[in-house]
Design a protein around this motif. Structure first.
Motif, mmCIF file in Angstrom:
data_model
loop_
_atom_site.group_PDB
_atom_site.id
_atom_site.type_symbol
_atom_site.label_atom_id
_atom_site.label_comp_id
_atom_site.label_asym_id
_atom_site.label_seq_id
_atom_site.Cartn_x
_atom_site.Cartn_y
_atom_site.Cartn_z
ATOM 1 N N LEU A 251 127.834 84.572 32.061
ATOM 2 C CA LEU A 251 128.450 85.470 33.154
ATOM 3 C C LEU A 251 128.567 87.105 32.657
ATOM 4 N N VAL A 252 128.689 86.946 31.680
ATOM 5 C CA VAL A 252 128.617 87.976 30.758
ATOM 6 C C VAL A 252 127.848 88.917 29.915
ATOM 7 N N ASP A 253 126.382 88.161 30.062
ATOM 8 C CA ASP A 253 124.650 88.510 28.779
ATOM 9 C C ASP A 253 124.119 87.747 29.673
ATOM 10 N N GLU A 254 123.033 88.893 29.840
ATOM 11 C CA GLU A 254 121.839 87.850 30.831
ATOM 12 C C GLU A 254 121.270 87.468 30.005
ATOM 13 N N ASN A 255 120.958 87.990 28.950
ATOM 14 C CA ASN A 255 120.559 87.063 27.869
ATOM 15 C C ASN A 255 120.035 85.685 27.360
ATOM 16 N N ALA A 256 122.061 84.799 27.824
ATOM 17 C CA ALA A 256 122.234 83.528 26.798
ATOM 18 C C ALA A 256 121.587 82.795 28.654
ATOM 19 N N THR A 257 121.495 83.584 29.653
ATOM 20 C CA THR A 257 121.113 82.625 30.994
ATOM 21 C C THR A 257 119.590 82.687 30.354
ATOM 22 N N ARG A 258 118.392 83.631 30.292
ATOM 23 C CA ARG A 258 117.210 83.635 29.950
ATOM 24 C C ARG A 258 117.358 82.149 28.844
ATOM 25 N N ALA A 259 117.575 82.535 27.777
ATOM 26 C CA ALA A 259 118.064 81.336 26.423
ATOM 27 C C ALA A 259 118.227 80.273 27.386
ATOM 28 N N GLU B 249 115.543 78.798 29.069
ATOM 29 C CA GLU B 249 113.697 78.459 28.412
ATOM 30 C C GLU B 249 114.261 76.512 28.078
ATOM 31 N N LEU B 250 116.259 76.652 27.667
ATOM 32 C CA LEU B 250 116.040 74.928 27.327
ATOM 33 C C LEU B 250 115.616 74.445 27.727
ATOM 34 N N GLN B 251 115.877 74.238 29.907
ATOM 35 C CA GLN B 251 115.686 74.158 30.424
ATOM 36 C C GLN B 251 114.024 73.782 30.430
ATOM 37 N N ARG B 252 113.448 74.637 30.307
ATOM 38 C CA ARG B 252 111.818 74.487 31.074
ATOM 39 C C ARG B 252 111.867 73.093 29.284
ATOM 40 N N ARG B 253 112.442 73.477 28.424
ATOM 41 C CA ARG B 253 111.875 72.581 27.444
ATOM 42 C C ARG B 253 112.827 70.881 27.611
ATOM 43 N N GLN B 254 113.516 71.148 27.951
ATOM 44 C CA GLN B 254 114.005 69.829 28.427
ATOM 45 C C GLN B 254 112.865 69.119 29.490
ATOM 46 N N VAL B 255 112.808 69.599 29.862
ATOM 47 C CA VAL B 255 111.159 69.242 31.800
ATOM 48 C C VAL B 255 110.203 68.666 30.770
ATOM 49 N N ALA B 256 109.573 69.279 28.996
ATOM 50 C CA ALA B 256 108.708 68.995 28.489
ATOM 51 C C ALA B 256 108.917 68.271 28.611
ATOM 52 N N ILE B 257 110.213 68.011 27.697
ATOM 53 C CA ILE B 257 110.455 65.996 27.010
ATOM 54 C C ILE B 257 110.729 65.049 28.319
#
Length: 208
Positions: free
Chosen positions: A122-130, A133-141
């Motif tokens: 909620l306070v850092d948009e970089n956190a949402t991007r990170a 990216e973790l979600q994309r890794r989970q989709v690949a797994i």
């Protein structure tokens, strides 16, 4: 899978920088899980890890970076456990039951950590991007696991991702007691989830 344990962090000894970072990440996970994002600061993390503040800043620029590292470690541990449950011998129903119970246990024990990440996003948009990216890794797994249990399946990846989203929402609701507050039975919800996962595992699974 250090993140799976909530045992006290032992007094540190001099060692490899990777060991120091891992200890800091483990302590950060514990603190964020217990005290949330706002209630955790660098001093609290280093006190739990047994290091000086300067040691923290040699590995992380701020507490948010440590939170992201802790959450990443949690995701890795979760999918290692789920992958083992999916690939272990047994019927589709037995594997489905393991998947649901592991997910429910991990989300209940580490709800505070996930909630802390939600607060940080909620306070850092970089956190949402990170996080994405973790979600994309989970989709690949998930895609690799599907190929292992069902080579050449025509089941769309969206179906598996949707199922994971359903499971996560359900076990998160259990972690905060929603079913009981709504007068619903978690046992019934668990049985329905197991049935849905069983059907998904059987879809193109030639081993059962």
């Amino acid at each position: 899978m250090f993140i799976m344990s909530q045992q006290p962090v032992d007094r540190p000894r001099r060692g490899h920088p990777d060991d120091t970072r891992e200890r800091l990440v483990r302590a950060a996970a514990e603190m964020f899980n217990t005290h949330g994002y706002a209630g955790t600061d660098v001093r609290r993390i280093v006190a739990a890890a047994g290091y000086a503040t300067g040691t923290f800043y040699r590995h992380f620029p701020h507490k948010g970076a440590a939170l992201l590292a802790a959450y990443e470690a949690w995701v890795v541990a979760e999918w290692e456990a789920l992958g083992a449950a999916i690939l272990a011998p047994g019927s589709a129903g037995e594997r489905a039951e393991r998947i649901i119970d592991i997910s429910a246990d991990l989300h209940a024990r580490w709800h505070g950590l996930r909630d802390a990440l939600a607060g940080y996003r909620l306070v850092d948009e970089n956190a949402t991007r990170a996080y994405r990216e973790l979600q994309r890794r989970q989709v690949a797994i998930l895609a690799r696991l599907r190929e292992q249990i069902s080579p050449g399946t025509t089941r769309p990846p969206e179906a598996d991702v949707l199922l994971v989203m359903l499971i996560e929402r359900a076990v998160e609701s259990m972690a905060i007691g929603e079913p009981a507050e709504l007068g619903l039975s978690w046992d019934t919800m668990r049985a329905l989830l197991i049935r849905a996962v069983t059907d998904a595992l059987r879809d193109g699974d030639h081993r059962t």
